[in-house]
Design an enzyme around this catalytic site. Structure first.
Site, PDB file in Angstrom:
ATOM      1  N   LYS A  27       1.547  -5.611  12.324  1.00 30.65           N
ATOM      2  CA  LYS A  27       0.729  -4.381  12.874  1.00 30.65           C
ATOM      3  C   LYS A  27      -0.353  -4.007  12.274  1.00 30.65           C
ATOM      4  CE  LYS A  27       1.032   0.730  12.712  1.00 30.65           C
ATOM      5  NZ  LYS A  27       0.429   1.003  11.028  1.00 30.65           N
ATOM      6  N   ASN A  28      -0.268  -4.115  11.090  1.00 34.65           N
ATOM      7  CA  ASN A  28      -1.531  -3.565  10.045  1.00 34.65           C
ATOM      8  C   ASN A  28      -2.610  -4.604  10.095  1.00 34.65           C
ATOM      9  OD1 ASN A  28      -0.352  -1.207   9.627  1.00 34.65           O
ATOM     10  ND2 ASN A  28       0.260  -1.406   7.415  1.00 34.65           N
ATOM     11  N   ARG A  98      -3.945   5.977  12.646  1.00 37.96           N
ATOM     12  CA  ARG A  98      -4.999   5.953  11.446  1.00 37.96           C
ATOM     13  C   ARG A  98      -5.852   4.606  11.652  1.00 37.96           C
ATOM     14  NH1 ARG A  98      -6.574   8.500   7.339  1.00 37.96           N
ATOM     15  NH2 ARG A  98      -6.685   7.380   5.618  1.00 37.96           N
ATOM     16  N   CYS A 122       0.260   8.344  10.850  1.00 35.55           N
ATOM     17  CA  CYS A 122       1.603   8.892  10.234  1.00 35.55           C
ATOM     18  C   CYS A 122       1.349  10.277   9.448  1.00 35.55           C
ATOM     19  CB  CYS A 122       2.508   7.953   9.373  1.00 35.55           C
ATOM     20  SG  CYS A 122       3.566   6.655  10.286  1.00 35.55           S
ATOM     21  N   ARG A 127      -4.859  12.044   3.663  1.00 33.07           N
ATOM     22  CA  ARG A 127      -5.347  10.623   3.926  1.00 33.07           C
ATOM     23  C   ARG A 127      -6.816  10.550   4.023  1.00 33.07           C
ATOM     24  NH1 ARG A 127      -1.195   7.439   7.500  1.00 33.07           N
ATOM     25  NH2 ARG A 127      -1.905   5.594   6.697  1.00 33.07           N
ATOM     26  N   ILE A 129     -10.719   9.561   3.520  1.00 40.41           N
ATOM     27  CA  ILE A 129     -11.445   8.240   3.713  1.00 40.41           C
ATOM     28  C   ILE A 129     -12.741   8.019   3.059  1.00 40.41           C
ATOM     29  CG2 ILE A 129     -10.442   7.631   6.112  1.00 40.41           C
ATOM     30  CD1 ILE A 129     -12.964   8.567   7.095  1.00 40.41           C
ATOM     31  N   ASP A 130     -12.871   8.843   1.853  1.00 45.47           N
ATOM     32  CA  ASP A 130     -13.927   9.055   1.143  1.00 45.47           C
ATOM     33  C   ASP A 130     -14.567   7.548   0.435  1.00 45.47           C
ATOM     34  OD1 ASP A 130     -11.560   9.388  -0.380  1.00 45.47           O
ATOM     35  OD2 ASP A 130     -12.854   9.205  -2.218  1.00 45.47           O
ATOM     36  N   GLN A 131     -13.651   6.645   0.259  1.00 49.30           N
ATOM     37  CA  GLN A 131     -13.882   5.242  -0.303  1.00 49.30           C
ATOM     38  C   GLN A 131     -14.495   4.414   0.980  1.00 49.30           C
ATOM     39  OE1 GLN A 131     -13.778   4.506  -3.499  1.00 49.30           O
ATOM     40  NE2 GLN A 131     -13.482   6.626  -3.412  1.00 49.30           N
ATOM     41  N   ASP A 311       5.392   1.124   2.328  1.00 49.84           N
ATOM     42  CA  ASP A 311       6.098   1.016   3.638  1.00 49.84           C
ATOM     43  C   ASP A 311       7.329   0.549   3.778  1.00 49.84           C
ATOM     44  OD1 ASP A 311       3.635   2.147   4.493  1.00 49.84           O
ATOM     45  OD2 ASP A 311       2.927   0.095   5.443  1.00 49.84           O
ATOM     46  N   ARG A 403       5.265   2.895  17.440  1.00 50.20           N
ATOM     47  CA  ARG A 403       3.793   2.663  17.192  1.00 50.20           C
ATOM     48  C   ARG A 403       3.894   1.204  16.386  1.00 50.20           C
ATOM     49  NH1 ARG A 403       2.469   6.209  13.225  1.00 50.20           N
ATOM     50  NH2 ARG A 403       1.051   4.642  12.850  1.00 50.20           N
TER      51      ARG A 403
HETATM   52  C1  UD1 Z   1      -2.623   1.270   4.916  1.00 42.20           C
HETATM   53  C2  UD1 Z   1      -1.427   1.068   5.895  1.00 42.20           C
HETATM   54  C3  UD1 Z   1      -0.304   2.002   5.599  1.00 42.20           C
HETATM   55  C4  UD1 Z   1       0.069   1.840   4.275  1.00 42.20           C
HETATM   56  C5  UD1 Z   1      -0.970   1.828   3.217  1.00 42.20           C
HETATM   57  C6  UD1 Z   1      -0.617   1.692   1.729  1.00 42.20           C
HETATM   58  C7  UD1 Z   1      -2.877   0.329   7.858  1.00 42.20           C
HETATM   59  C8  UD1 Z   1      -2.983   0.835   9.199  1.00 42.20           C
HETATM   60  N1  UD1 Z   1      -1.983   1.255   7.192  1.00 42.20           N
HETATM   61  O1  UD1 Z   1      -3.140   2.659   5.175  1.00 42.20           O
HETATM   62  O2  UD1 Z   1       0.743   1.437   6.384  1.00 42.20           O
HETATM   63  O3  UD1 Z   1       1.100   2.624   3.746  1.00 42.20           O
HETATM   64  O4  UD1 Z   1      -1.988   1.018   3.481  1.00 42.20           O
HETATM   65  O5  UD1 Z   1      -0.286   0.293   1.604  1.00 42.20           O
HETATM   66  O6  UD1 Z   1      -3.072  -0.853   7.205  1.00 42.20           O
HETATM   67  N2  UD1 Z   1      -7.334   6.565  -0.531  1.00 42.20           N
HETATM   68  C9  UD1 Z   1      -8.581   7.398  -0.909  1.00 42.20           C
HETATM   69  N3  UD1 Z   1      -9.490   7.414  -0.295  1.00 42.20           N
HETATM   70  C10 UD1 Z   1      -9.793   6.681   0.624  1.00 42.20           C
HETATM   71  C11 UD1 Z   1      -8.988   5.724   1.172  1.00 42.20           C
HETATM   72  C12 UD1 Z   1      -7.426   5.745   0.445  1.00 42.20           C
HETATM   73  O7  UD1 Z   1      -8.104   8.389  -1.825  1.00 42.20           O
HETATM   74  O8  UD1 Z   1     -11.108   6.528   1.098  1.00 42.20           O
HETATM   75  C13 UD1 Z   1      -6.091   6.739  -1.173  1.00 42.20           C
HETATM   76  C14 UD1 Z   1      -5.045   7.134  -0.139  1.00 42.20           C
HETATM   77  O9  UD1 Z   1      -4.888   8.686  -0.051  1.00 42.20           O
HETATM   78  C15 UD1 Z   1      -3.658   6.557  -0.802  1.00 42.20           C
HETATM   79  C16 UD1 Z   1      -4.263   5.311  -1.376  1.00 42.20           C
HETATM   80  O10 UD1 Z   1      -5.512   5.542  -1.578  1.00 42.20           O
HETATM   81  O11 UD1 Z   1      -3.198   7.384  -1.768  1.00 42.20           O
HETATM   82  C17 UD1 Z   1      -4.054   4.025  -0.488  1.00 42.20           C
HETATM   83  O12 UD1 Z   1      -4.414   4.261   0.710  1.00 42.20           O
HETATM   84  P1  UD1 Z   1      -4.965   2.843   1.643  1.00 42.20           P
HETATM   85  O13 UD1 Z   1      -4.726   1.616   1.105  1.00 42.20           O
HETATM   86  O14 UD1 Z   1      -6.403   3.085   2.045  1.00 42.20           O
HETATM   87  O15 UD1 Z   1      -4.009   3.514   2.862  1.00 42.20           O
HETATM   88  P2  UD1 Z   1      -4.411   3.077   4.507  1.00 42.20           P
HETATM   89  O16 UD1 Z   1      -5.543   1.863   4.666  1.00 42.20           O
HETATM   90  O17 UD1 Z   1      -4.698   4.247   5.171  1.00 42.20           O
END
Ligand code: UD1
Length: 424
Positions: A27-28, A98, A122, A127, A129-131, A311, A403
């Site tokens: 999926k991811n 997401r 979820c 969550r 997305i600053d990075q 996950d 999903r």
């Molecule tokens: C992806 C997966 C999700 C999985 C997660 C962690 C997809 C679609 N989803 O989610 O199933 O649980 O990886 O393996 O692939 N963070 C920030 N700022 C950012 C981005 C992330 O602070 O800009 C933090 C998040 O809050 C979290 C950590 O970094 O604590 C990891 O998040 P991230 O790896 O980005 O998860 P997703 O890509 O959203």
């Protein structure tokens, strides 16, 4: 007045799962590959596509942007992105899941502009997305967030070095997408190493990109002028689905052979399952997991790959709920990933949610109960728990499960589970 059908699963438990299961495409990975095709001014074919609702929504969004998508079988699509005529993704659809954030990197790369609804998905806590945004801005993008949407635009995307403040799968992939057609070289430091990060890089390279180092913590993207397309790509097998079935063999004291998986992606889980006292046999592209005794307790800490995946944390939680003795899980990725523990407690588990950690006091048995899935992986965990439990359980809120898992009840039924989907 319209009628709303709410599905529920009715599961009669106390079953040891036995047999073989075929793992679908990840999926991811799929939810990143589909928007990634926007970078191709032409046609490509994707095979081993999981037939799940997040993939269907991704395809519908692309169609609204001008893609022509043809399903040539249940798991194969041809995407023709010759005529992308819009950079504003439909807000109602993008806010449903997401991974819609990948539309930003892809549309920026293709058109230099993207408007996308703030991503949903979820409910696992904050969550941010600053990075992602930090990466886009470093490449020369102006980003604005207002009224529930993100608007990004760049005259020219110029390669640069970007250090990720934390390991983020989404930000790593998104910056890779935005930089594939940028001028010069982009270096992503502290990159995520998850199998689907590597899969997106492999896909883009197959289509003509020049990405090196995916799977390590430094990814180098040498910008190219164009992606040719005209190629076929098979989505990597789903590491998390494979892990879900491995843990369902452990929890039910069953014997399952998991086919079409990449065992190396599951090394960490395999090590933990052996610690639990269950047996694992690894072959080229399959893993057999079996046990007939009560499992040992252990401690788990979730981490980015190659650490223990968040996950698979809820599915592991079901095993620890019925292990010998006390176990602790520490969740270091998401803030609200223990919601399933309250549901497991309704089935007789003794779990104390302490925020970042949960303490699992192993019980002898679980009992059937009405429970509800708070998120995708919580849903998978509750299915496993219901198959273990004595008596009947009902599981609601199935849209989360649909999903991300293809034919989940059919796969469990083929392993011997007594599971029915009922529409009301
Ligand atoms: C992806 C997966 C999700 C999985 C997660 C962690 C997809 C679609 N989803 O989610 O199933 O649980 O990886 O393996 O692939 N963070 C920030 N700022 C950012 C981005 C992330 O602070 O800009 C933090 C998040 O809050 C979290 C950590 O970094 O604590 C990891 O998040 P991230 O790896 O980005 O998860 P997703 O890509 O959203």
């Amino acid at each position: 007045m319209g009628v709303i059908f709410l599905d529920k699963l009715v599961i009669k438990g106390n079953t040891k799962l036995k047999g073989e299961v075929h793992i679908s495409g990840a999926k991811n990975a799929a939810v990143a590959l589909i928007p990634a095709t926007l970078l191709i001014e032409g046609v490509c074919t994707i095979t081993n596509v999981p037939n799940i609702s997040d993939v269907k929504i991704s395809c519908e969004i692309l169609e609204q942007l001008g893609s022509k998508i043809t399903w040539i079988s249940n798991n194969e699509i041809i995407i023709d992105n010759t005529d992308i005529n819009c950079t504003d993704a439909p807000l109602d659809m993008t806010s449903k899941f997401r991974a819609s954030y990948y539309l930003i990197g892809s549309l920026l790369g293709r058109c230099g502009r993207a408007v996308v609804g703030l991503p949903g998905g979820c409910n696992l806590g904050a969550r941010p997305i600053d990075q992602h945004i930090k990466g886009f801005e470093a490449l020369g993008t102006k980003v604005e967030i207002a009224q529930g949407k993100i608007s990004a635009s760049a005259k020219n995307l110029i390669g640069t070095s970007i250090y990720m403040d934390m390991v983020s799968v989404g930000a790593t992939i998104n910056v890779m997408l935005a930089s594939v057609l940028a001028k010069g070289t982009t270096i992503i430091e502290n990159a995520a190493k998850e199998p689907h990060v590597v899969d997106v890089a492999n896909f883009l390279n197959t289509m003509g990109a020049d990405i090196r180092g995916a799977g390590t913590d430094v990814i180098k993207v040498n910008g190219v002028q164009k992606l040719q397309g005209n190629a076929s790509y098979s989505v990597v097998p789903d590491q998390i689905e494979a892990g879900t079935f491995m843990l369902s063999a452990v929890a039910t004291k069953g014997d399952i052979t998991i086919r079409n998986c990449i065992p190396e992606h599951l090394d960490c889980l395999t090590a933990k399952i052996i610690e639990l006292g269950a047996n694992v046999e690894v072959d080229n592209d399959s893993i057999r997991v079996w046990t007939n005794k009560k499992i040992n307790s252990t401690n788990i800490k979730t981490q980015p790959y190659p650490g223990f995946p968040t996950d698979l944390q809820p599915q592991m939680g079901v095993c620890l709920a019925i292990a010998n003795g006390t176990s602790i899980i520490r969740e270091d990725i998401w803030d609200s990933r223990f919601q399933y523990t309250a549901e497991l407690n309704k089935m007789g588990a003794q779990i104390t949610d302490q925020g970042k950690s949960a303490i699992f006091q192993g019980v002898k048995e679980l009992y059937g109960a009405p429970v509800s899935a708070s998120d995708l992986r919580a849903g998978a965990a509750l299915i496993i728990a219901a198959i273990v439990a004595k008596g009947e359980s009902t599981l609601t809120n199935l849209s989360h499960i649909d999903r991300g898992y293809e034919n989940i009840e059919e796969k469990f039924r083929n392993l011997g589970a007594n599971i029915q989907r009922i529409s009301e």
